[in-house]
Motif scaffolding. Structure first.
Motif, PDB file in Angstrom:
ATOM      1  N   PHE A  91       0.847  -1.194   0.000  1.00  0.00           N
ATOM      2  CA  PHE A  91       0.000   0.000   0.000  1.00  0.00           C
ATOM      3  C   PHE A  91       0.880   1.240   0.000  1.00  0.00           C
ATOM      4  O   PHE A  91       2.034   1.200   0.417  1.00  0.00           O
ATOM      5  N   HIS A  92       0.302   2.342  -0.480  1.00  0.00           N
ATOM      6  CA  HIS A  92       1.008   3.620  -0.501  1.00  0.00           C
ATOM      7  C   HIS A  92       0.077   4.715   0.000  1.00  0.00           C
ATOM      8  O   HIS A  92      -1.141   4.595  -0.079  1.00  0.00           O
ATOM      9  N   CYS A  93       0.687   5.765   0.520  1.00  0.00           N
ATOM     10  CA  CYS A  93      -0.077   6.926   0.977  1.00  0.00           C
ATOM     11  C   CYS A  93       0.700   8.169   0.564  1.00  0.00           C
ATOM     12  O   CYS A  93       1.708   8.069  -0.131  1.00  0.00           O
ATOM     13  N   SER A  94       0.264   9.309   1.000  1.00  0.00           N
ATOM     14  CA  SER A  94       0.914  10.552   0.578  1.00  0.00           C
ATOM     15  C   SER A  94       2.355  10.684   1.077  1.00  0.00           C
ATOM     16  O   SER A  94       3.128  11.454   0.530  1.00  0.00           O
ATOM     17  N   ILE A 127      -4.387   0.626   8.340  1.00  0.00           N
ATOM     18  CA  ILE A 127      -3.196   1.068   7.602  1.00  0.00           C
ATOM     19  C   ILE A 127      -2.316   1.841   8.579  1.00  0.00           C
ATOM     20  O   ILE A 127      -2.780   2.758   9.250  1.00  0.00           O
ATOM     21  N   LEU A 128      -1.049   1.425   8.675  1.00  0.00           N
ATOM     22  CA  LEU A 128      -0.043   2.208   9.391  1.00  0.00           C
ATOM     23  C   LEU A 128       0.886   2.789   8.333  1.00  0.00           C
ATOM     24  O   LEU A 128       1.439   2.043   7.510  1.00  0.00           O
ATOM     25  N   GLU A 129       1.017   4.105   8.332  1.00  0.00           N
ATOM     26  CA  GLU A 129       1.900   4.764   7.384  1.00  0.00           C
ATOM     27  C   GLU A 129       3.335   4.580   7.860  1.00  0.00           C
ATOM     28  O   GLU A 129       3.677   4.966   8.975  1.00  0.00           O
ATOM     29  N   SER A 150       0.826   5.234  -5.877  1.00  0.00           N
ATOM     30  CA  SER A 150      -0.114   5.306  -4.770  1.00  0.00           C
ATOM     31  C   SER A 150      -1.141   4.215  -4.936  1.00  0.00           C
ATOM     32  O   SER A 150      -1.915   4.229  -5.877  1.00  0.00           O
ATOM     33  N   ASP A 151      -1.130   3.237  -4.038  1.00  0.00           N
ATOM     34  CA  ASP A 151      -2.049   2.120  -4.141  1.00  0.00           C
ATOM     35  C   ASP A 151      -3.410   2.469  -3.578  1.00  0.00           C
ATOM     36  O   ASP A 151      -4.413   1.964  -4.040  1.00  0.00           O
ATOM     37  N   GLY A 185       4.465   7.960   1.259  1.00  0.00           N
ATOM     38  CA  GLY A 185       5.230   6.793   0.822  1.00  0.00           C
ATOM     39  C   GLY A 185       4.524   5.496   1.160  1.00  0.00           C
ATOM     40  O   GLY A 185       3.303   5.389   1.068  1.00  0.00           O
ATOM     41  N   ARG A 186       5.282   4.522   1.593  1.00  0.00           N
ATOM     42  CA  ARG A 186       4.739   3.192   1.876  1.00  0.00           C
ATOM     43  C   ARG A 186       3.795   3.190   3.078  1.00  0.00           C
ATOM     44  O   ARG A 186       3.946   3.966   4.000  1.00  0.00           O
ATOM     45  N   ALA A 187       2.863   2.240   3.001  1.00  0.00           N
ATOM     46  CA  ALA A 187       1.931   2.015   4.106  1.00  0.00           C
ATOM     47  C   ALA A 187       1.658   0.520   4.158  1.00  0.00           C
ATOM     48  O   ALA A 187       1.643  -0.149   3.121  1.00  0.00           O
ATOM     49  N   TYR A 188       1.487  -0.017   5.352  1.00  0.00           N
ATOM     50  CA  TYR A 188       1.256  -1.440   5.522  1.00  0.00           C
ATOM     51  C   TYR A 188      -0.164  -1.688   6.028  1.00  0.00           C
ATOM     52  O   TYR A 188      -0.646  -0.965   6.910  1.00  0.00           O
TER      53      TYR A 188
END
Length: 127
Positions: free
Chosen positions: A34-37, A99-101, A123-124, A39-42
């Motif tokens: 996953f991605h967010c504004s 989601i944890l950024e 960005s997923d 960068g990566r997110a899990y």
């Protein structure tokens, strides 16, 4: 303010980068793609020591979702969001997940995540 009850986890832990409060075990990661504004997110199945904000409708890359932002229970930092509902049937698996950024949490080895140019391009799920 009352007494703060914080759950302590054992194992490979993701924690608040500001106050070190435990959030989740590496074993509870569903996806790292996953991605967010920032960068990566899990995507996690279980997260502890967070409070939730108000429900809101958000248009993400994968469609409309009802989400709540999640905050560190100890220091109040926003650390990600929780999926409450998804409109698209193919996205229903996210409901009730967190989601944890990565930019906002420390990894199990204590590492902090930095945003790279490549992370900002893709960005997923967050617009």
């Amino acid at each position: 303010m009352g007494r703060l009850f914080v759950i302590t986890l054992e194992g490979s832990i993701y924690k608040c980068k500001h106050c070190q409060t435990h959030f989740a075990l590496a074993d509870h990661i569903i996806s790292k793609s996953f991605h967010c504004s920032h960068g990566r997110a899990y995507l996690f199945d279980k997260v502890v020591n967070v409070t939730v904000g108000a429900k809101e409708e958000r248009m993400m890359m994968t469609g409309m979702h009802t989400v709540v932002d999640i905050f560190c229970v100890a220091c109040g930092s926003i650390v990600g969001w929780k999926y409450e509902a998804a409109v698209d049937k193919t996205q229903k698996y996210k409901e009730g997940k967190f989601i944890l950024e990565r930019f906002k949490v420390a990894g199990p080895d204590g590492s902090l995540y930095t945003v790279s140019h490549d992370d900002e391009l893709g960005s997923d799920d967050e617009p």
